[in-house]
Design a protein around this motif. Structure first.
Motif, PDB file in Angstrom:
ATOM      1  N   SER A 169      89.606  14.876  30.114  1.00  0.00           N
ATOM      2  CA  SER A 169      89.138  16.308  30.225  1.00  0.00           C
ATOM      3  C   SER A 169      88.015  16.366  29.429  1.00  0.00           C
ATOM      4  O   SER A 169      87.264  17.203  29.506  1.00  0.00           O
ATOM      5  CB  SER A 169      90.721  17.046  29.543  1.00  0.00           C
ATOM      6  N   ALA A 170      87.736  15.877  28.086  1.00  0.00           N
ATOM      7  CA  ALA A 170      86.758  15.897  27.432  1.00  0.00           C
ATOM      8  C   ALA A 170      85.231  15.734  28.126  1.00  0.00           C
ATOM      9  O   ALA A 170      84.468  16.260  28.127  1.00  0.00           O
ATOM     10  CB  ALA A 170      86.811  15.131  26.299  1.00  0.00           C
ATOM     11  N   LEU A 171      85.383  14.512  29.113  1.00  0.00           N
ATOM     12  CA  LEU A 171      84.482  14.191  29.781  1.00  0.00           C
ATOM     13  C   LEU A 171      84.177  15.063  30.916  1.00  0.00           C
ATOM     14  O   LEU A 171      82.975  15.453  31.172  1.00  0.00           O
ATOM     15  CB  LEU A 171      84.671  12.766  30.225  1.00  0.00           C
ATOM     16  N   LEU A 172      85.323  15.758  31.283  1.00  0.00           N
ATOM     17  CA  LEU A 172      85.129  16.862  32.353  1.00  0.00           C
ATOM     18  C   LEU A 172      84.433  17.989  31.794  1.00  0.00           C
ATOM     19  O   LEU A 172      83.596  18.895  32.479  1.00  0.00           O
ATOM     20  CB  LEU A 172      86.573  17.170  33.073  1.00  0.00           C
ATOM     21  N   PHE A 173      84.585  18.528  30.527  1.00  0.00           N
ATOM     22  CA  PHE A 173      83.919  19.617  30.086  1.00  0.00           C
ATOM     23  C   PHE A 173      82.526  19.258  29.600  1.00  0.00           C
ATOM     24  O   PHE A 173      81.705  20.294  29.896  1.00  0.00           O
ATOM     25  CB  PHE A 173      84.663  19.908  28.675  1.00  0.00           C
ATOM     26  N   LEU A 174      82.178  18.130  29.410  1.00  0.00           N
ATOM     27  CA  LEU A 174      81.012  17.608  28.841  1.00  0.00           C
ATOM     28  C   LEU A 174      79.805  17.457  30.155  1.00  0.00           C
ATOM     29  O   LEU A 174      78.505  18.127  30.417  1.00  0.00           O
ATOM     30  CB  LEU A 174      80.883  16.410  28.079  1.00  0.00           C
TER      31      LEU A 174
END
Length: 430
Positions: A169-174
């Motif tokens: 999820s962190a990568l999908l936001f960034l």
């Protein structure tokens, strides 16, 4: 503070479901990443969501709030250069913001909960951020963590899904904010896939395009995207409601919880199917869940990966079921605020429950006659453990004392108020 939970044979009444913590933290983040003014109706108030509020303001977002809504003016892809962030004990907030912090020159995440979040690993996300050109200083994968970014580069990257879906999820936001397109490949067995569905749902509402494989193991993310300022409405929270529903199931009850959407994508909605399988009288109509419990439950087997944050409440109900219940595919419970398998089962055993653990399983030999209780138990600073142990206390023959029960505020500050409103005999003590 501690809580005394006394035997309570009957629960009756209606409460409104808490607003979803998971959706609130995601909406706050995408609002901060937008350039313009977003409105979030009925946001949750808990230690986790308040940690996200605090941190996005530190990073440059403005926030105004009343009893109904939060209005946020975002910082877009240019967070303020802030030297230090304190996420409290909020693991998801930490991981999401580790990604966003890579847009800044240097951000130091402090360790204020060394016995809880401070023990949790973040190696897989650290490794993935390294693939984007971000330097991460850390304590063997744990807090304190310093992110040195500025100009992360998109491209092809891999991230493990074995421990937590929050890294993905962190990568999908960034990655939508990066200049280059990105391809993300998930390695291993992705845990809590249903929560990735929630992340993608929120990103789509914020105007972000992500091409996801059906199994969520591969993603193509166009770069140079812009988060749009939008209006969001937070739905009712199934993870918190799971414990109240379990409490109603193990007592003589007539309890209704309002504002629980029938078509919610929250995996913890499975608590309703589980209780039906356990032959608990239950209806779900027009967003109202009504449980008319008689204290009689049947054992079951359940794959807990799709409903991680409701498993402990289900286990608490199974303590009083007729027969042996098995909850499998739950290893990721070991990597939460505490080891939610070993630590939780140790406390259940103190109260008189008959439980066994495997690496990825919880076995419960039901005691329909109830458990003895009459002990002081340790909640290990974990809000889900606190809520679930309370369910057990309601059917114990002698009161349970739950240590440090104030940590329930991490996700559900009103939990004990709501139980008392339904007739539960619970009392705060210092």
């Amino acid at each position: 503070m501690d809580v005394i939970v006394r035997p309570t044979p009957e629960l009756k009444g209606e409460i409104g479901a808490l607003s979803s913590k998971n959706y609130t933290t995601r909406y706050l983040l995408v609002a901060a990443l937008a350039e313009g003014e977003s409105t979030i109706y009925f946001p949750a108030h808990s230690e986790d969501s308040d940690a996200m509020r605090r941190c996005i303001q530190d990073l440059g977002a403005s926030l105004q709030e009343d009893d109904e809504k939060a209005v946020i003016t975002g910082f877009g892809k240019h967070p303020r250069n802030v030297k230090e962030l304190n996420v409290g004990n909020a693991g998801a907030v930490l991981r999401f913001l580790m990604g966003i912090a890579s847009l800044s020159e240097e951000v130091h995440f402090v360790n204020t909960y060394p016995d809880s979040l401070g023990k949790r690993p973040h190696d897989d996300l650290i490794e993935a951020l390294g693939q984007l050109g971000v330097e991460v200083e850390h304590n063997e994968g744990r807090l304190p963590i310093t992110i040195r970014g500025g100009k992360p580069q998109g491209g092809k990257l891999m991230v493990s899904g074995e421990v937590s879906s929050q890294y993905l999820s962190a990568l999908l936001f960034l990655t939508p904010l990066l200049e280059q397109d990105s391809e993300i490949t998930v390695t291993g067995d992705l845990k809590s896939k249903v929560v990735i569905g929630q992340t993608l749902e929120v990103l789509e509402q914020a105007g972000i395009v992500i091409h996801a494989a059906g199994d969520y193991m591969h993603f193509r993310v166009p770069g140079n995207q812009v988060y749009q300022a939008k209006t969001y409405t937070v739905q009712g929270d199934y993870p918190g409601s799971a414990a109240v529903l379990a409490a109603a199931a193990v007592t003589s009850s007539d309890v209704t919880i309002r504002n629980l959407s029938e078509d919610s994508k929250q995996g913890e909605r499975a608590i309703l199917d589980v209780l039906r399988s356990m032959e608990v009288p239950l209806t779900h109509e027009n967003g109202d869940v009504r449980v008319q419990g008689n204290g009689k439950l049947k054992a079951l087997e359940f794959d807990g990966d799709t409903a991680t944050d409701a498993v402990l409440a289900m286990v608490a109900a199974a303590v009083f079921a007729e027969g042996t219940s098995r909850f499998y595919n739950v290893e990721n419970l070991r990597y939460k605020e505490c080891d939610r398998i070993t630590d939780y089962l140790a406390e259940l055993s103190k109260a008189g429950a008959r439980v066994e653990e495997r690496q990825a399983e919880i076995i419960v030999h039901g005691r329909p006659e109830g458990v003895e209780g009459g002990v002081e138990i340790n909640a290990h600073y974990d809000h889900r453990v606190i809520m679930a142990l309370t369910v057990v206390g309601l059917r114990s023959r002698q009161p349970l004392v739950i240590k440090d029960a104030h940590h329930v505020a991490k996700s559900y500050p009103q939990y004990f108020d709501h139980l008392k409103a339904l007739g539960a005999d619970v009392e705060w003590v210092k």
